[in-house]
Write a protein that holds these residues in place. Sequence first.
Motif, PDB file in Angstrom:
ATOM      1  N   CYS A  41      -7.407 -10.146  -5.702  1.00 29.98           N
ATOM      2  CA  CYS A  41      -5.713  -8.908  -5.230  1.00 29.98           C
ATOM      3  C   CYS A  41      -6.569  -8.789  -4.625  1.00 29.98           C
ATOM      4  O   CYS A  41      -7.915  -7.996  -4.711  1.00 29.98           O
ATOM      5  CB  CYS A  41      -5.714  -8.799  -7.231  1.00 29.98           C
ATOM      6  N   HIS A  46      -9.892  -2.473  -3.850  1.00 23.88           N
ATOM      7  CA  HIS A  46      -9.478  -0.783  -2.796  1.00 23.88           C
ATOM      8  C   HIS A  46     -10.863  -0.582  -4.246  1.00 23.88           C
ATOM      9  O   HIS A  46     -11.322   0.275  -4.102  1.00 23.88           O
ATOM     10  CB  HIS A  46      -8.174  -0.452  -3.691  1.00 23.88           C
ATOM     11  N   GLY A 189      -0.936 -11.571  -0.817  1.00 26.83           N
ATOM     12  CA  GLY A 189      -0.427 -12.027  -1.436  1.00 26.83           C
ATOM     13  C   GLY A 189       0.503 -11.744  -2.742  1.00 26.83           C
ATOM     14  O   GLY A 189       1.516 -12.117  -3.540  1.00 26.83           O
ATOM     15  N   PHE A 208       8.704  -7.814   6.203  1.00 26.04           N
ATOM     16  CA  PHE A 208       8.911  -7.124   7.830  1.00 26.04           C
ATOM     17  C   PHE A 208       7.366  -7.191   7.773  1.00 26.04           C
ATOM     18  O   PHE A 208       6.145  -7.280   6.155  1.00 26.04           O
ATOM     19  CB  PHE A 208       8.925  -5.946   7.317  1.00 26.04           C
ATOM     20  N   THR A 210       3.457  -7.204  10.132  1.00 28.15           N
ATOM     21  CA  THR A 210       2.617  -6.505  11.488  1.00 28.15           C
ATOM     22  C   THR A 210       2.143  -7.630  12.546  1.00 28.15           C
ATOM     23  O   THR A 210       1.776  -7.577  12.841  1.00 28.15           O
ATOM     24  CB  THR A 210       1.711  -5.851  11.304  1.00 28.15           C
ATOM     25  N   VAL A 249       2.868  -3.254   0.899  1.00 26.24           N
ATOM     26  CA  VAL A 249       1.249  -3.025   1.820  1.00 26.24           C
ATOM     27  C   VAL A 249       0.412  -2.020   1.300  1.00 26.24           C
ATOM     28  O   VAL A 249      -0.037  -0.905   0.926  1.00 26.24           O
ATOM     29  CB  VAL A 249       2.237  -2.449   2.905  1.00 26.24           C
ATOM     30  N   ALA A 273      -0.333   0.310  -2.671  1.00 33.51           N
ATOM     31  CA  ALA A 273      -1.358   1.432  -3.109  1.00 33.51           C
ATOM     32  C   ALA A 273      -2.230   1.430  -2.561  1.00 33.51           C
ATOM     33  O   ALA A 273      -2.886   2.129  -2.710  1.00 33.51           O
ATOM     34  CB  ALA A 273      -0.956   1.394  -4.812  1.00 33.51           C
ATOM     35  N   PRO A 274      -2.130   2.155  -1.277  1.00 33.57           N
ATOM     36  CA  PRO A 274      -3.334   2.385  -0.119  1.00 33.57           C
ATOM     37  C   PRO A 274      -3.269   3.761  -0.665  1.00 33.57           C
ATOM     38  O   PRO A 274      -3.197   4.133  -1.831  1.00 33.57           O
ATOM     39  CB  PRO A 274      -2.093   3.209   1.203  1.00 33.57           C
ATOM     40  N   SER A 295       6.258   1.049  -8.812  1.00 32.22           N
ATOM     41  CA  SER A 295       6.160  -0.141 -10.070  1.00 32.22           C
ATOM     42  C   SER A 295       4.713  -0.550 -10.218  1.00 32.22           C
ATOM     43  O   SER A 295       4.234  -1.347  -9.232  1.00 32.22           O
ATOM     44  CB  SER A 295       7.372  -1.465 -10.175  1.00 32.22           C
ATOM     45  N   PRO A 296       4.452  -0.899 -11.672  1.00 32.53           N
ATOM     46  CA  PRO A 296       2.849  -1.302 -11.995  1.00 32.53           C
ATOM     47  C   PRO A 296       3.068  -2.290 -12.360  1.00 32.53           C
ATOM     48  O   PRO A 296       3.563  -2.402 -13.416  1.00 32.53           O
ATOM     49  CB  PRO A 296       1.659  -0.052 -13.142  1.00 32.53           C
TER      50      PRO A 296
HETATM   51  P1  NAP Z   1      -2.991  -8.060   0.417  1.00 27.28           P
HETATM   52  O1  NAP Z   1      -2.270  -9.774   0.535  1.00 27.28           O
HETATM   53  O2  NAP Z   1      -3.771  -7.323   1.296  1.00 27.28           O
HETATM   54  O3  NAP Z   1      -1.740  -8.137   1.775  1.00 27.28           O
HETATM   55  C1  NAP Z   1      -1.174  -6.748   2.063  1.00 27.28           C
HETATM   56  C2  NAP Z   1      -0.529  -6.996   3.555  1.00 27.28           C
HETATM   57  O4  NAP Z   1      -0.335  -5.640   3.973  1.00 27.28           O
HETATM   58  C3  NAP Z   1      -0.550  -7.652   4.534  1.00 27.28           C
HETATM   59  O5  NAP Z   1      -1.159  -8.932   4.415  1.00 27.28           O
HETATM   60  C4  NAP Z   1      -0.206  -6.785   5.692  1.00 27.28           C
HETATM   61  O6  NAP Z   1       0.755  -7.762   5.831  1.00 27.28           O
HETATM   62  C5  NAP Z   1       0.644  -5.752   5.315  1.00 27.28           C
HETATM   63  N1  NAP Z   1      -0.953  -4.682   6.133  1.00 27.28           N
HETATM   64  C6  NAP Z   1      -2.431  -4.692   6.220  1.00 27.28           C
HETATM   65  N2  NAP Z   1      -2.293  -3.352   6.692  1.00 27.28           N
HETATM   66  C7  NAP Z   1      -1.909  -2.555   7.137  1.00 27.28           C
HETATM   67  C8  NAP Z   1      -0.838  -1.929   7.711  1.00 27.28           C
HETATM   68  N3  NAP Z   1      -2.032  -0.972   8.086  1.00 27.28           N
HETATM   69  N4  NAP Z   1       0.383  -1.626   8.243  1.00 27.28           N
HETATM   70  C9  NAP Z   1       1.116  -1.639   7.948  1.00 27.28           C
HETATM   71  N5  NAP Z   1       1.502  -3.880   6.715  1.00 27.28           N
HETATM   72  C10 NAP Z   1      -0.383  -3.628   6.227  1.00 27.28           C
HETATM   73  O7  NAP Z   1      -2.710  -7.118  -1.068  1.00 27.28           O
HETATM   74  P2  NAP Z   1      -1.998  -7.411  -2.180  1.00 27.28           P
HETATM   75  O8  NAP Z   1      -2.823  -8.187  -2.485  1.00 27.28           O
HETATM   76  O9  NAP Z   1      -0.775  -8.355  -1.422  1.00 27.28           O
HETATM   77  O10 NAP Z   1      -2.075  -6.072  -2.673  1.00 27.28           O
HETATM   78  C11 NAP Z   1      -1.080  -5.538  -1.696  1.00 27.28           C
HETATM   79  C12 NAP Z   1      -1.020  -3.385  -2.471  1.00 27.28           C
HETATM   80  O11 NAP Z   1      -0.881  -4.042  -3.917  1.00 27.28           O
HETATM   81  C13 NAP Z   1      -2.860  -2.942  -2.775  1.00 27.28           C
HETATM   82  O12 NAP Z   1      -2.672  -2.221  -2.277  1.00 27.28           O
HETATM   83  C14 NAP Z   1      -2.461  -2.999  -4.087  1.00 27.28           C
HETATM   84  O13 NAP Z   1      -3.734  -2.725  -4.537  1.00 27.28           O
HETATM   85  C15 NAP Z   1      -1.189  -3.160  -4.460  1.00 27.28           C
HETATM   86  N6  NAP Z   1      -0.769  -3.407  -6.229  1.00 27.28           N
HETATM   87  C16 NAP Z   1      -0.560  -3.006  -6.840  1.00 27.28           C
HETATM   88  C17 NAP Z   1      -0.117  -3.602  -7.729  1.00 27.28           C
HETATM   89  C18 NAP Z   1       0.449  -2.795  -8.580  1.00 27.28           C
HETATM   90  O14 NAP Z   1       1.068  -2.556 -10.261  1.00 27.28           O
HETATM   91  N7  NAP Z   1       1.721  -1.915  -8.408  1.00 27.28           N
HETATM   92  C19 NAP Z   1      -0.418  -4.635  -8.723  1.00 27.28           C
HETATM   93  C20 NAP Z   1      -1.123  -5.712  -7.299  1.00 27.28           C
HETATM   94  C21 NAP Z   1      -1.142  -5.325  -6.063  1.00 27.28           C
HETATM   95  P3  NAP Z   1       1.761  -8.833   7.111  1.00 27.28           P
HETATM   96  O15 NAP Z   1       0.608  -9.114   7.615  1.00 27.28           O
HETATM   97  O16 NAP Z   1       2.252  -9.198   7.170  1.00 27.28           O
HETATM   98  O17 NAP Z   1       1.706  -7.462   8.250  1.00 27.28           O
END
Ligand code: NAP
Length: 353
Positions: A41, A46, A189, A208, A210, A249, A273-274, A295-296
Amino acid sequence: MTKTKAYSAASATSPLVSTTIPRRDPTEGDVQIEILFCGICHSDLHYVRDEWHDVMPAVYPCVPGHEIVGRVTTVGSAVSKFKAGDLVGVGCMVDSDHTCPNCRAGLEQFCPNMVLTYGSPDRHKTAPVTYGGYSDSIVVDESFVLRIPANLGLAGTAPLHCAGITTYSPMRHWGVTTGKKVGVVGLGGLGHMGVKFAHAFGAHTVVFTTSPNKKEDALRLGADEVVVSRNADEMQKHAGSLDFILDCVAAEHDINAYINLLARDGNITLVGAPEKPLSVSAFSLIFGRRSLSGSPIGGIAETQEMLDFCGAHNITADVEVIPIQKINEAYERMAKSDVKYRFSIDMASLKSE
Ligand code: NAP
Ligand code: ZN
């Protein structure tokens, strides 16, 4: 106490390397699990790089991994739901206080005493903090162990335990269903699971991204439309029209561009969660009475519901299966949004270490 193989990071700038960690002997309520697959993940990245320092400082050495599937090897004498040989999963939580109003409501993710799968103080004192799924085995209280539908592939089921529930839960909460127009921002993911669920719930789904090269994949995953978000004209076509947007994102981005796409009373929920705070224009919320929330993950009952839903609809993550020896390379690719669409570690590779 037993020793088990694992991969850990020693500092925010260290690579993940092979090591051994202690695991407790199962207590009467515990399930001991041989880990077969663990998803990677972006939260793992992070955390390992201490990008969330201000909110959740990393404790080293750390063993990430909270998208776990495996086989039960032993159960404690009081365990009633699982037996040796069962295929099971573990997500982001391994314990809670079981008694607070949130736990009683089945919302353990909000329990003030919730124990994360890695990086939380270890109540059993086996180690200073809990260690996650980049390891051979784990011992977990049975109430935090999930049952996996028999028809689902294991490598693609592992990511459901975080990416799956984190996208399923807010969509259920905000009423994503037939007749709604729903946006998913960021096709990684989380995002690709969000697309699968929005489509399965019957919503008109707009991705949406990039990354123009992800367009075909987005349609194959279930999107009705795909917008390259760097194209202002394409964005403008959707202004004021979306009922709900899930923002997945992982990095800094202009959230106001998405708030402006919401219809009256529309909601945008952050699951991404940037590292740095996002800046929000009051006007983009005021005009249209729009709302912004977060939402977590999801509670244990809802995580089981999500897994059963995936079983019934044959939904798993699209994964690139890797040996654990490729973990540092995988992190570099994930940081560049170059994953199709989740890495899943085949833990058999750890046995040779
Ligand atoms: P990931 O697989 O790296 O996907 C993130 C996507 O965000 C990328 O594939 C890209 O999509 C887009 N992105 C990345 N950098 C960007 C930028 N500078 N500007 C615009 N779009 C950008 O990550 P993930 O595992 O899905 O996790 C995503 C986020 O959710 C992380 O911050 C993670 O910590 C968080 N998270 C939160 C929870 C929760 O409970 N709330 C749970 C798990 C993860 P495109 O190529 O399509 O633009
Ligand atoms: Zn996660």
